[in-house]
Write a protein that holds these residues in place. Structure first.
Motif, short mmCIF file in Angstrom:
data_model
loop_
_atom_site.label_atom_id
_atom_site.label_comp_id
_atom_site.label_asym_id
_atom_site.label_seq_id
_atom_site.Cartn_x
_atom_site.Cartn_y
_atom_site.Cartn_z
N THR A 142 10.08 -7.07 -3.65
CA THR A 142 8.87 -6.50 -3.04
C THR A 142 7.76 -7.55 -3.07
OG1 THR A 142 7.71 -5.62 -5.00
CG2 THR A 142 9.52 -4.30 -4.11
N HIS A 148 4.31 2.52 5.14
CA HIS A 148 4.05 1.83 3.87
C HIS A 148 4.15 0.32 4.04
CE1 HIS A 148 4.16 5.73 1.97
NE2 HIS A 148 5.41 5.90 2.30
N GLY A 149 3.68 -0.19 5.17
CA GLY A 149 3.69 -1.63 5.36
C GLY A 149 5.01 -2.19 5.88
N GLY A 171 4.34 -6.44 -2.08
CA GLY A 171 3.11 -5.70 -1.79
C GLY A 171 1.88 -6.20 -2.51
N TRP A 179 0.00 -3.39 -6.88
CA TRP A 179 1.06 -3.38 -5.87
C TRP A 179 0.80 -2.30 -4.83
CZ3 TRP A 179 5.15 0.20 -4.90
CH2 TRP A 179 6.19 -0.29 -4.10
N ARG A 180 0.43 -1.11 -5.28
CA ARG A 180 0.14 -0.02 -4.34
C ARG A 180 -1.08 -0.35 -3.49
NH1 ARG A 180 0.84 3.10 -9.35
NH2 ARG A 180 2.98 3.88 -9.41
N LEU A 207 -0.03 -2.63 -0.72
CA LEU A 207 0.63 -1.94 0.37
C LEU A 207 -0.39 -1.27 1.28
CD1 LEU A 207 3.72 -0.20 -1.30
CD2 LEU A 207 3.68 -2.30 0.04
N LEU A 216 11.33 3.71 -0.38
CA LEU A 216 10.12 2.98 -0.74
C LEU A 216 9.06 3.95 -1.26
CD1 LEU A 216 8.44 0.43 -0.90
CD2 LEU A 216 7.79 0.78 1.50
N ILE A 252 7.05 3.78 -4.75
CA ILE A 252 5.58 3.84 -4.83
C ILE A 252 5.16 4.82 -5.92
CG2 ILE A 252 3.54 4.66 -3.59
CD1 ILE A 252 4.77 3.45 -1.05
#
Length: 226
Positions: free
Chosen positions: A172, A90-91, A174, A77-78, A81, A112, A116
């Motif tokens: 989310t 952060h996108g 991401g 996920w990170r 992003l 957010l 993260i």
């Protein structure tokens, strides 16, 4: 509520209260309190009543509470992003409809940032998926409307039911830049399932959520044409 509370204990909110106070919860997810699987199952039972194309319920929810798997999911996920936008937002794009005060938008970015740092610590991570014959189904507007129009109402119903049970969630996306890698991690058949989101699920720290500031509803209404 406490850890020994029966799983069918709800907040007693009205339908309008649930609809207007189900927020995207990031900072106020309780990272220390386990979420009983029975409570998750109750919310899923509510979700099965959502409207779905041809009454087929061609969706599934994948829940993960294994700590090691959550770490890998959070890393994907990170990475997603960072893949989308490595800048300080952060996108997150700046809002294009209505206006946010800079302090409000800064709060969103800050929350957010908190997620993260702590996503892997959230008790349960959920990935909704829609089942397709082939991914080519999503190549037309009709195919997209049919499939998204089935899984999204069910997912939102789950999130509303979670709110009524003292749980917080947040939509989310991401990780979708690494959807195949996530499918491999979770054993999903990539050619016949499409992931929709990654949703953290946890008890909330406090239950006093309020309606958020929104553009006047009149701005969204058109009669007899655009």
């Amino acid at each position: 509520m406490n850890d020994s509370s029966p799983t069918n204990l709800t907040l007693g909110l009205t339908a309008d209260q649930v609809l207007t106070t189900t927020r995207a919860v990031r900072r106020r997810l309780d990272l220390t309190r386990p979420v009983p699987r029975e409570l998750i199952q109750e919310a899923v039972a509510i979700a099965t009543q959502a409207p779905t194309g041809r009454n087929q319920q061609q969706w599934d929810f994948v829940f993960v509470d294994d700590p090691a798997t959550k770490v890998e999911m959070a890393n994907l996920w990170r990475a997603g992003l960072a893949h989308g936008s490595p800048d300080e937002h952060h996108g997150l794009p700046l809002p294009t409809r209505g206006s946010f005060a800079s302090a409000e938008w800064g709060r969103i970015r800050g929350s957010l940032g908190h997620l993260i740092e702590h996503l892997h610590e959230v008790p349960v991570l959920m990935i909704p998926v829609v089942r397709v014959a082939t991914r080519a189904e999503l190549g037309t507007v009709h195919g997209q409307a049919h499939n998204w129009g089935s899984v999204l109402p069910a997912t939102w119903s789950f999130m509303l039911a979670a709110r009524e049970r003292g749980l917080g969630t947040c939509w989310t996306i991401g990780h979708l830049a690494y959807e195949r890698e996530m499918a491999d991690l979770l054993g999903l058949p990539f050619d016949t399932t499409v992931q929709v989101a990654l949703i953290p699920v946890a008890y909330t720290i406090g239950i006093d959520f309020k309606p958020a500031p929104r553009v006047d509803a009149k701005n969204f209404v058109h009669w007899n044409g655009w």
